[in-house]
Design a protein around this motif. Structure first.
Motif, mmCIF file in Angstrom:
data_model
loop_
_atom_site.group_PDB
_atom_site.id
_atom_site.type_symbol
_atom_site.label_atom_id
_atom_site.label_comp_id
_atom_site.label_asym_id
_atom_site.label_seq_id
_atom_site.Cartn_x
_atom_site.Cartn_y
_atom_site.Cartn_z
ATOM 1 N N GLU A 173 -8.012 -11.237 10.916
ATOM 2 C CA GLU A 173 -6.766 -10.469 11.011
ATOM 3 C C GLU A 173 -5.589 -11.440 11.039
ATOM 4 N N TYR A 180 -7.161 -12.308 -1.605
ATOM 5 C CA TYR A 180 -7.250 -10.902 -2.008
ATOM 6 C C TYR A 180 -8.500 -10.612 -2.823
ATOM 7 N N ARG A 181 -9.045 -9.410 -2.604
ATOM 8 C CA ARG A 181 -10.046 -8.854 -3.501
ATOM 9 C C ARG A 181 -9.373 -8.357 -4.780
ATOM 10 N N GLY A 212 -0.678 -3.670 2.203
ATOM 11 C CA GLY A 212 -0.978 -2.308 2.620
ATOM 12 C C GLY A 212 -2.068 -1.609 1.837
ATOM 13 N N ARG A 213 -2.728 -2.334 0.924
ATOM 14 C CA ARG A 213 -3.778 -1.707 0.114
ATOM 15 C C ARG A 213 -5.183 -2.070 0.585
ATOM 16 N N GLY A 214 -5.281 -2.817 1.688
ATOM 17 C CA GLY A 214 -6.587 -3.140 2.247
ATOM 18 C C GLY A 214 -7.405 -4.108 1.422
ATOM 19 N N LEU A 215 -6.727 -4.959 0.664
ATOM 20 C CA LEU A 215 -7.429 -5.883 -0.234
ATOM 21 C C LEU A 215 -7.646 -7.262 0.378
ATOM 22 N N GLU A 216 -7.114 -7.479 1.575
ATOM 23 C CA GLU A 216 -7.196 -8.805 2.185
ATOM 24 C C GLU A 216 -8.625 -9.115 2.630
#
Length: 371
Positions: A107, A117-118, A165-169
């Protein structure tokens, strides 16, 4: 084909008699398994097919552990060396790369805030079948938006928050320079505070051309072309934090990653040939010319820091590729994982002679074989 292949004897390979290629036999066996169980490798322009490599790969898989002399005898039995000759008479060229190890957090916090990133779900593969008019033919990826494919936003747009904010991390590093150099290498080991080790590897990219920042700094007169290296570039960026964004954004290409299993920490990441890289023995090549799982012998008199001051002279296996690896006698040597491997890789920019090993069963296609 814009180059020549000249048959030579194994005894003519400078340093062959001292080389120990035994570490390649296991990698060749893994290539055999991939071809047999998944799919054959794409055939490069030279014309060596995966099926033509298969008997030699199968022999490697069946061999008991071999010592150096036995391993050389295996290659001499199954392959015929050919020197790759460029039409301009120039010699080949090698660089090197490695797998960085990066401290990360799951986090973000005040220190660890730069993400890996994915692949985003709006990034699509582009080919001649779906390429829209006007999109640079170089692009192999694009953004699908409102049913239309367009150029994907570049490094600057992404680092300024495009994907937030797209949850790709995947994880967060402490330095955007660390993240950038992982992009350059294409893989990394992520080290978590609890001792967990996670491996990530290349999944896709925005599609923009790779623009080397070392070349930019040389053109600006910031770094001497004779001494440019990863270490000198990192040192310059550390001394000029206010210019980091401007320099990094010069390279518009941005890399996305995926998880890769850590089956054996002694092995390198699984790369383009879908088998683990072997430190010091794996070569990234131009896949349009060469077929993965093809062995090579690389000799460079000026590359001496990898072998205790002796000229580099090693049998290697084509297991990877890269956008900067273009041409018949161009290779990128995988040096391993971690800072030590990075120190080995960072200064490699050397002329070299390239010898490709052609299966003896098809060597007549390329010229008269020699013993």
């Amino acid at each position: 084909m814009e180059f020549g292949l000249k048959p030579v004897a194994f005894s003519d390979l400078p340093g062959w008699a001292e080389d120990d290629p035994s570490a390649l036999l296991t990698a060749m066996a893994r290539c055999r398994d991939h071809i047999a169980q998944s799919k054959p490798y794409r055939t490069g322009a030279i014309g060596i097919t995966a099926e033509e490599l298969l008997p030699a790969l199968s022999a490697a898989a069946a061999a008991s552990p071999l010592d150096a002399a036995q391993a050389r005898a295996y290659f001499e039995q199954w392959f015929q060396p050919f020197r790759i000759e460029r039409p301009d008479g120039e010699r080949g060229f090698v660089t090197a790369y490695y797998e960085p190890e990066v401290d990360v957090r799951a986090e973000p916090d005040a220190v660890f805030r730069f993400p890996f990133y994915r692949r985003p779900d709006d990034l699509v593969d582009v080919d001649d079948g779906n390429r829209p008019p006007g999109l640079d033919p170089y692009f192999a990826f694009g953004r699908l938006r409102d049913g239309r494919i367009e150029e994907y936003p570049d490094r600057r747009a992404i680092e300024q928050g495009l994907l937030a904010g797209r949850g790709l991390e995947i994880a967060y590093a402490r330095s955007k320079v660390d993240v950038f150099f992982v992009h350059i290498q294409g893989a990394a080991r992520l080290l978590y505070p609890d001792g967990t080790v996670r491996r990530i590897t290349y999944a896709a990219k925005t599609g923009h051309r790779f623009s080397p920042i070392g070349k930019l700094l040389i053109e600006r007169g910031e770094i001497d072309a004779a001494t440019v290296s990863m270490a000198s570039i990192r040192a310059w960026l550390a001394r000029h934090p206010e210019q980091v964004d401007d320099v990094l954004w010069h390279n518009r290409s941005f890399i996305f990653f995926r998880d890769a299993p850590v089956e054996d920490l002694h092995l390198g990441p699984v790369a383009a040939a879908k088998v683990p890289l072997v430190a010091g023995r794996s070569l990234a090549v131009d896949r349009l010319i060469h077929t993965f799982a093809t062995p090579f012998f690389i000799r460079s008199e000026s590359l001496t820091h990898m072998d205790g001051g002796k000229p580099f002279a090693r049998t290697m296996l084509a297991l990877d590729t890269g956008s900067a690896i273009v041409g018949p006698a161009r290779g990128d040597i995988f040096t391993g994982s971690g800072d030590g491997a990075g120190a080995l890789a960072g200064n490699v920019r050397n002329t070299a002679d390239f010898y490709v090993f052609v299966p003896r069963s098809i060597a007549a296609r390329f010229g008269h074989g020699q013993g």
